[in-house]
Design a protein around this motif. Structure first.
Motif, PDB file in Angstrom:
ATOM      1  N   SER A 290       0.814  -1.216   0.000  1.00  0.00           N
ATOM      2  CA  SER A 290       0.000   0.000   0.000  1.00  0.00           C
ATOM      3  C   SER A 290       0.844   1.261   0.000  1.00  0.00           C
ATOM      4  N   CYS A 343      -6.890  -3.743  -5.505  1.00  0.00           N
ATOM      5  CA  CYS A 343      -7.792  -4.902  -5.555  1.00  0.00           C
ATOM      6  C   CYS A 343      -8.007  -5.371  -4.130  1.00  0.00           C
ATOM      7  N   HIS A 360       6.399  -7.607  -2.296  1.00  0.00           N
ATOM      8  CA  HIS A 360       7.462  -6.865  -1.619  1.00  0.00           C
ATOM      9  C   HIS A 360       7.707  -7.431  -0.213  1.00  0.00           C
ATOM     10  N   ASN A 364       1.836  -8.369   6.092  1.00  0.00           N
ATOM     11  CA  ASN A 364       0.450  -8.769   5.814  1.00  0.00           C
ATOM     12  C   ASN A 364       0.361  -9.525   4.498  1.00  0.00           C
ATOM     13  N   SER A 365       1.032  -9.002   3.477  1.00  0.00           N
ATOM     14  CA  SER A 365       1.010  -9.687   2.179  1.00  0.00           C
ATOM     15  C   SER A 365       1.590 -11.096   2.323  1.00  0.00           C
ATOM     16  N   GLU A 368      -0.916 -13.267   4.120  1.00  0.00           N
ATOM     17  CA  GLU A 368      -2.112 -13.502   3.286  1.00  0.00           C
ATOM     18  C   GLU A 368      -1.820 -14.552   2.216  1.00  0.00           C
TER      19      GLU A 368
HETATM   20  N1  UDP Z   1      -3.625  -4.495  -0.237  1.00  0.00           N
HETATM   21  C1  UDP Z   1      -4.858  -4.627  -0.839  1.00  0.00           C
HETATM   22  N2  UDP Z   1      -4.947  -4.356  -2.163  1.00  0.00           N
HETATM   23  C2  UDP Z   1      -3.897  -3.995  -2.933  1.00  0.00           C
HETATM   24  C3  UDP Z   1      -2.632  -3.880  -2.309  1.00  0.00           C
HETATM   25  C4  UDP Z   1      -2.529  -4.144  -0.954  1.00  0.00           C
HETATM   26  O1  UDP Z   1      -5.849  -4.964  -0.194  1.00  0.00           O
HETATM   27  O2  UDP Z   1      -4.097  -3.765  -4.139  1.00  0.00           O
HETATM   28  C5  UDP Z   1      -3.518  -4.769   1.221  1.00  0.00           C
HETATM   29  C6  UDP Z   1      -2.918  -6.128   1.498  1.00  0.00           C
HETATM   30  O3  UDP Z   1      -3.922  -7.112   1.466  1.00  0.00           O
HETATM   31  C7  UDP Z   1      -2.286  -5.937   2.864  1.00  0.00           C
HETATM   32  C8  UDP Z   1      -1.958  -4.446   2.915  1.00  0.00           C
HETATM   33  O4  UDP Z   1      -2.654  -3.823   1.820  1.00  0.00           O
HETATM   34  O5  UDP Z   1      -3.207  -6.262   3.897  1.00  0.00           O
HETATM   35  C9  UDP Z   1      -0.493  -4.176   2.731  1.00  0.00           C
HETATM   36  O6  UDP Z   1       0.191  -4.521   3.889  1.00  0.00           O
HETATM   37  P1  UDP Z   1       1.662  -5.116   3.852  1.00  0.00           P
HETATM   38  O7  UDP Z   1       2.076  -5.346   5.260  1.00  0.00           O
HETATM   39  O8  UDP Z   1       1.754  -6.289   2.976  1.00  0.00           O
HETATM   40  O9  UDP Z   1       2.533  -3.984   3.153  1.00  0.00           O
HETATM   41  P2  UDP Z   1       2.674  -2.385   3.351  1.00  0.00           P
HETATM   42  O10 UDP Z   1       1.585  -1.755   2.594  1.00  0.00           O
HETATM   43  O11 UDP Z   1       2.608  -2.108   4.824  1.00  0.00           O
HETATM   44  O12 UDP Z   1       4.016  -2.112   2.759  1.00  0.00           O
END
Ligand code: UDP
Length: 471
Positions: A290, A343, A360, A364-365, A368
């Motif tokens: 994000s 998405c 990356h 969370n990614s 998931e």
């Molecule tokens: N996410 C999402 N849709 C996107 C991109 C990211 O819902 O198109 C969500 C993803 O599911 C996750 C969060 O954004 O829960 C990103 O958190 P993460 O810890 O992976 O990375 P950060 O954004 O903190 O670098």
């Protein structure tokens, strides 16, 4: 009416807000609890699909940048951080006082990493505090030892021989090289985010003041058995994976409003139809989370790799990433794949057509993907992502890491990305092994989160121990 009234504060980043909301929902489902989630006005406005549950409230304060913070030479991240702290502390103080005056005082403050000022405020009012650690237990261990005598050891070893050094820390069953260590910790590799290091230090020092402090960690026992015990001084309780329950047990809670994660951009969900039209395990999903902005040069290398490999792909290129100077071969890309500005990632990852996640390695990614049994091309950029990539590739063996330390400008070239994609998507022995391990971890994650399982039991223990009011 409520046994607990939690005040939960997270930084204005989805990487903290998503797990915080999933956690709040789990607390509410388990006991008569009310949770107030606090973040900045900017983030509050951007997440348009916040859950609406009677026992969950959202409150926001202005950090002074209600249209978002953009760093300038006179106003950098560290200036922002001190303003955020000042305004946030003021807001929490007033909120705690007004809730007490209205006869429903908060019984516990839950706080995400990098907010040491929040428990400071709560302590003034004798409200118990607990940290909700939104990264793996392994990363917390590394921070702990870094600030307990290992700072010089880590820096000297990694500086001397970044690629083949072998840093070992108490209780961790594997060694680390420079590229596996959270980037802020390497003092010989300066970055604009170095100002966060003293904040991490402060937060570990604060935990040191408590006897055996409880830290709630977004992980599960089977995933990080040793790491959860590597610091005797902490009582780390695994309360993850913090993922919408529909993706763990296939069931939606009767009271659930279907929150899958915050939407930062409004997009049509026609990508679901596109995914439906693809064969099982045939699609490569590409997303860098994000926050991180992928450079034009890096996007072009990714594009070349995707086109050369020929797998159908779904690629998230966020609106704030520079579209105007975008790839010259966009048309060709659109023939082979689908590009979206956002998405519902948990839904995408659980789609039967998903074969690989180029990620990356945000925590969370990573979780998931793991929960959906999707193997990864690990493409870490900074911070804990470096350690997460190590875990993905070498410890859990559910992905291939593409290395951005090799090229001088930090760009991973198309050939290297292709290598990763071909291994993960291919029919070779390695690809089979990755898919098998990913499937196994998916099962273990579900086991951890099943009704009456470890996640629920650990939460109940926490709720019994946390007390019901100011100390
Ligand atoms: N996410 C999402 N849709 C996107 C991109 C990211 O819902 O198109 C969500 C993803 O599911 C996750 C969060 O954004 O829960 C990103 O958190 P993460 O810890 O992976 O990375 P950060 O954004 O903190 O670098």
């Amino acid at each position: 009416m409520f046994r607990h009234r939690f005040l939960l504060i997270a930084n204005p980043a989805l990487g903290q807000i998503n797990p915080a909301i999933h956690f709040a929902k789990r607390l509410i489902n388990l006991c008569p609890a009310h949770v107030t989630v606090v973040t900045t006005l900017y983030m509050h406005r951007r997440i348009t699909n916040k859950p609406t549950l009677p026992s969950l409230s959202f409150l926001a304060f202005s950090d002074g940048y209600d249209d978002g913070f953009i760093p300038t030479p006179d106003n950098d991240y560290s200036t922002y951080a001190s303003q955020f702290k000042r305004r946030g502390s003021e807001f929490l103080t007033n909120l705690i006082l007004s809730n007490a005056q209205q006869g429903h005082p908060f019984t516990c403050l839950l706080y995400a990493p990098l907010l040491p000022w929040a428990p400071e405020v709560a302590r003034e009012f004798h409200i118990p505090t607990t940290m909700l650690w939104t990264q793996p237990a392994t990363v917390l261990d590394i921070f702990y030892y870094y600030f307990h005598g290992y700072r010089d050891y880590i820096n000297e070893k990694t500086k001397e021989d970044p690629n083949s050094c072998s840093v070992t820390l108490p209780g961790l069953p594997f060694s680390l090289s420079a590229r596996d260590i959270p980037s802020f910790l390497l003092l010989w590799k300066p970055s604009v985010f170095d100002f966060v290091l003293p904040t991490f230090e402060k937060q570990i020092q604060d935990l040191d003041l408590e006897a055996n402090p409880t830290v709630l960690v977004n992980t599960f026992e089977a995933l990080e058995t040793e790491a959860l015990r590597a610091v005797d001084k902490f009582n780390m309780i695994p309360i993850g994976p913090l993922i919408p329950s529909a993706f763990l047990d296939g069931k939606n809670d009767p009271d659930d409003d279907g929150y899958m994660g915050g939407d930062l951009f409004q997009v049509s969900n026609d990508y679901v139809e596109w995914l439906d039209s693809k064969k099982e395990k045939s699609v490569v999903y590409v997303s860098f989370g994000s926050y991180f902005e992928v450079s034009k040069k890096q996007r072009e290398e990714i594009a070349h790799a995707l086109l050369d490999c020929g797998f159908p792909f779904l690629w998230v290129i966020r609106e704030n990433e520079k579209q105007e100077e975008d790839m010259s071969f966009r048309e060709e890309l659109e023939k082979k794949g689908k590009m979206v500005k956002w998405c519902s990632q948990v839904e995408v990852l659980s789609h039967r057509s998903l074969g690989c996640f180029v990620t990356h390695c945000g925590w969370n990614s990573s979780l998931e993907s793991l929960v959906s049994g999707v193997p990864m091309v690990a493409f870490p950029q900074w911070s804990d992502q470096k350690t997460n990539a190590k875990l993905i590739e070498e410890v859990w063996k559910i992905g291939v890491r593409v290395d951005n330390e090799v090229s001088e400008d930090g760009i991973v070239e198309a050939e290297e990305i292709k290598r990763g994609l071909q291994v993960v998507m291919g029919n070779g022995e390695k690809g089979e092994e990755l898919r098998m391990n990913a499937e196994k971890l998916k099962g273990l994650a579900r086991e951890a989160a099943k009704e009456g399982g470890p996640l629920e039991r650990n939460l109940k223990t926490f709720l019994d121990d946390v007390g019901t009011g100011p100390t």
